[in-house]
Scaffold this motif. Structure first.
Motif, PDB file in Angstrom:
ATOM      1  N   MET A   1       6.746  61.055  -2.071  1.00  0.00           N
ATOM      2  CA  MET A   1       7.545  59.860  -1.775  1.00  0.00           C
ATOM      3  C   MET A   1       8.140  59.271  -3.052  1.00  0.00           C
ATOM      4  N   GLU A   2       7.330  59.273  -4.117  1.00  0.00           N
ATOM      5  CA  GLU A   2       7.809  58.762  -5.414  1.00  0.00           C
ATOM      6  C   GLU A   2       8.998  59.574  -5.917  1.00  0.00           C
ATOM      7  N   ASN A   3       8.938  60.924  -5.723  1.00  0.00           N
ATOM      8  CA  ASN A   3      10.034  61.791  -6.148  1.00  0.00           C
ATOM      9  C   ASN A   3      11.323  61.458  -5.410  1.00  0.00           C
ATOM     10  N   ILE A   4      11.233  61.255  -4.092  1.00  0.00           N
ATOM     11  CA  ILE A   4      12.420  60.937  -3.294  1.00  0.00           C
ATOM     12  C   ILE A   4      13.015  59.610  -3.754  1.00  0.00           C
ATOM     13  N   LYS A   5      12.159  58.649  -4.043  1.00  0.00           N
ATOM     14  CA  LYS A   5      12.634  57.343  -4.528  1.00  0.00           C
ATOM     15  C   LYS A   5      13.343  57.504  -5.878  1.00  0.00           C
ATOM     16  N   GLN A   6      12.754  58.283  -6.785  1.00  0.00           N
ATOM     17  CA  GLN A   6      13.374  58.516  -8.093  1.00  0.00           C
ATOM     18  C   GLN A   6      14.707  59.246  -7.955  1.00  0.00           C
ATOM     19  N   ILE A   7      14.736  60.273  -7.102  1.00  0.00           N
ATOM     20  CA  ILE A   7      15.979  61.036  -6.893  1.00  0.00           C
ATOM     21  C   ILE A   7      17.055  60.110  -6.334  1.00  0.00           C
ATOM     22  N   PHE A   8      16.692  59.303  -5.340  1.00  0.00           N
ATOM     23  CA  PHE A   8      17.660  58.401  -4.719  1.00  0.00           C
ATOM     24  C   PHE A   8      18.168  57.374  -5.731  1.00  0.00           C
ATOM     25  N   THR A   9      17.259  56.785  -6.502  1.00  0.00           N
ATOM     26  CA  THR A   9      17.660  55.780  -7.490  1.00  0.00           C
ATOM     27  C   THR A   9      18.551  56.407  -8.557  1.00  0.00           C
ATOM     28  N   ALA A  10      18.149  57.560  -9.095  1.00  0.00           N
ATOM     29  CA  ALA A  10      18.953  58.248 -10.113  1.00  0.00           C
ATOM     30  C   ALA A  10      20.315  58.637  -9.544  1.00  0.00           C
ATOM     31  N   PHE A  11      20.332  59.112  -8.290  1.00  0.00           N
ATOM     32  CA  PHE A  11      21.589  59.470  -7.631  1.00  0.00           C
ATOM     33  C   PHE A  11      22.506  58.254  -7.530  1.00  0.00           C
ATOM     34  N   MET A  12      21.959  57.135  -7.078  1.00  0.00           N
ATOM     35  CA  MET A  12      22.769  55.927  -6.889  1.00  0.00           C
ATOM     36  C   MET A  12      23.288  55.383  -8.225  1.00  0.00           C
ATOM     37  N   VAL A  13      22.450  55.420  -9.256  1.00  0.00           N
ATOM     38  CA  VAL A  13      22.889  54.958 -10.578  1.00  0.00           C
ATOM     39  C   VAL A  13      24.044  55.816 -11.068  1.00  0.00           C
ATOM     40  N   LEU A  14      23.879  57.139 -11.015  1.00  0.00           N
ATOM     41  CA  LEU A  14      24.945  58.044 -11.456  1.00  0.00           C
ATOM     42  C   LEU A  14      26.193  57.898 -10.595  1.00  0.00           C
ATOM     43  N   PHE A  15      26.001  57.757  -9.282  1.00  0.00           N
ATOM     44  CA  PHE A  15      27.129  57.587  -8.370  1.00  0.00           C
ATOM     45  C   PHE A  15      27.925  56.337  -8.734  1.00  0.00           C
ATOM     46  N   ALA A  16      27.204  55.258  -9.040  1.00  0.00           N
ATOM     47  CA  ALA A  16      27.875  54.003  -9.404  1.00  0.00           C
ATOM     48  C   ALA A  16      28.596  54.130 -10.744  1.00  0.00           C
ATOM     49  N   VAL A  17      27.967  54.791 -11.718  1.00  0.00           N
ATOM     50  CA  VAL A  17      28.570  54.928 -13.046  1.00  0.00           C
ATOM     51  C   VAL A  17      29.775  55.864 -13.007  1.00  0.00           C
ATOM     52  N   ILE A  18      29.616  57.009 -12.363  1.00  0.00           N
ATOM     53  CA  ILE A  18      30.718  57.973 -12.272  1.00  0.00           C
ATOM     54  C   ILE A  18      31.864  57.374 -11.459  1.00  0.00           C
ATOM     55  N   ASP A  19      31.521  56.608 -10.420  1.00  0.00           N
ATOM     56  CA  ASP A  19      32.496  55.882  -9.596  1.00  0.00           C
ATOM     57  C   ASP A  19      33.610  56.790  -9.098  1.00  0.00           C
ATOM     58  N   ILE A  20      33.225  57.911  -8.494  1.00  0.00           N
ATOM     59  CA  ILE A  20      34.212  58.885  -8.035  1.00  0.00           C
ATOM     60  C   ILE A  20      35.094  58.309  -6.928  1.00  0.00           C
ATOM     61  N   ILE A  21      34.545  57.444  -6.086  1.00  0.00           N
ATOM     62  CA  ILE A  21      35.352  56.810  -5.036  1.00  0.00           C
ATOM     63  C   ILE A  21      36.367  55.856  -5.672  1.00  0.00           C
ATOM     64  N   GLY A  22      35.924  55.061  -6.628  1.00  0.00           N
ATOM     65  CA  GLY A  22      36.822  54.134  -7.321  1.00  0.00           C
ATOM     66  C   GLY A  22      37.882  54.840  -8.151  1.00  0.00           C
ATOM     67  N   ASN A  23      37.592  56.104  -8.516  1.00  0.00           N
ATOM     68  CA  ASN A  23      38.547  56.881  -9.308  1.00  0.00           C
ATOM     69  C   ASN A  23      39.542  57.659  -8.455  1.00  0.00           C
ATOM     70  N   ILE A  24      39.442  57.527  -7.133  1.00  0.00           N
ATOM     71  CA  ILE A  24      40.375  58.248  -6.252  1.00  0.00           C
ATOM     72  C   ILE A  24      41.835  57.960  -6.610  1.00  0.00           C
ATOM     73  N   PRO A  25      42.211  56.692  -6.874  1.00  0.00           N
ATOM     74  CA  PRO A  25      43.612  56.460  -7.256  1.00  0.00           C
ATOM     75  C   PRO A  25      44.022  57.227  -8.522  1.00  0.00           C
ATOM     76  N   ILE A  26      43.122  57.328  -9.495  1.00  0.00           N
ATOM     77  CA  ILE A  26      43.405  58.076 -10.730  1.00  0.00           C
ATOM     78  C   ILE A  26      43.521  59.559 -10.417  1.00  0.00           C
ATOM     79  N   ILE A  27      42.631  60.066  -9.544  1.00  0.00           N
ATOM     80  CA  ILE A  27      42.653  61.478  -9.156  1.00  0.00           C
ATOM     81  C   ILE A  27      43.961  61.809  -8.440  1.00  0.00           C
TER      82      ILE A  27
END
Length: 191
Positions: A1-27
């Motif tokens: 359970m701890e691993n899933i929480k870490q994976i989810f948190t790390a995923f969300m942090v990277l997702f927010a930083v990379i901001d691929i959805i927000g970069n759609i206009p640039i793409i």
């Protein structure tokens, strides 16, 4: 359970930083300028840069005499400013280049996807999470990046410009909270 929480948190942090959805206009703008973006190449190169930096970044820091906690605090500041850009809709710093030959690699894979924010974030995450969980989070983000690059035109039509702005602001607030937590956690180790 701890691993899933870490994976989810790390995923969300990277997702927010990379901001691929927000970069759609640039793409989309880049796609209009150069005609075609190699989604697979951009995704693989960005993922490779992030995984390589995850392993070699700490050694590189040690070589120049900086510990991970100091880098994590510096990373918290970068995340803070990225979050401010997202929330306030301002641009503090963004380098743009539209060279048609290398558009899939530069500026798309680096620095747009695997840029200073995501690389700093990786070392900051490494200070808190197990490395295999971060790698899984990177791979999941790269898969999502690939899907977004492949379908960016459709996503823009579905979400619309206002939807993209709302998503950027929501992830900006999440990223701001993460930056504060990262700063508070690592400043204790330095003091």
């Amino acid at each position: 359970m701890e691993n899933i929480k870490q994976i989810f948190t790390a995923f969300m942090v990277l997702f927010a930083v990379i901001d691929i959805i927000g970069n759609i206009p640039i793409i989309i703008d880049l796609r209009k300028k150069v005609g075609h973006i190699q989604s697979e190449k951009a995704s693989i190169i960005a993922g490779s840069i992030m995984i390589l930096f995850l392993f070699l970044g700490q050694s590189l820091l040690s070589l120049i005499g900086i510990d991970v906690n100091s880098f994590a605090v510096a990373g918290a500041f970068i995340l803070f400013f990225i979050a401010l850009e997202m929330i306030l809709g301002i641009t503090l710093y963004k380098e743009e280049d539209s060279n048609a030959i290398t558009a899939s690699v530069f500026p798309l894979a680096f620095p747009l996807i695997a840029g200073p924010g995501s690389l700093t974030t990786l070392l900051s995450l490494r200070a808190e999470f197990e490395i295999q969980n971060i790698i899984i989070a990177i791979v999941l983000n790269v898969l999502l990046i690939y899907v977004v690059l492949k379908t960016s035109s459709k996503i823009e039509r579905i979400i619309g410009p206002n939807g993209i702005k709302i998503i950027r602001k929501v992830f900006g607030v999440i990223l701001l909270a993460i930056a504060v937590k990262l700063f508070a956690h690592n400043i204790k180790a330095l003091v």
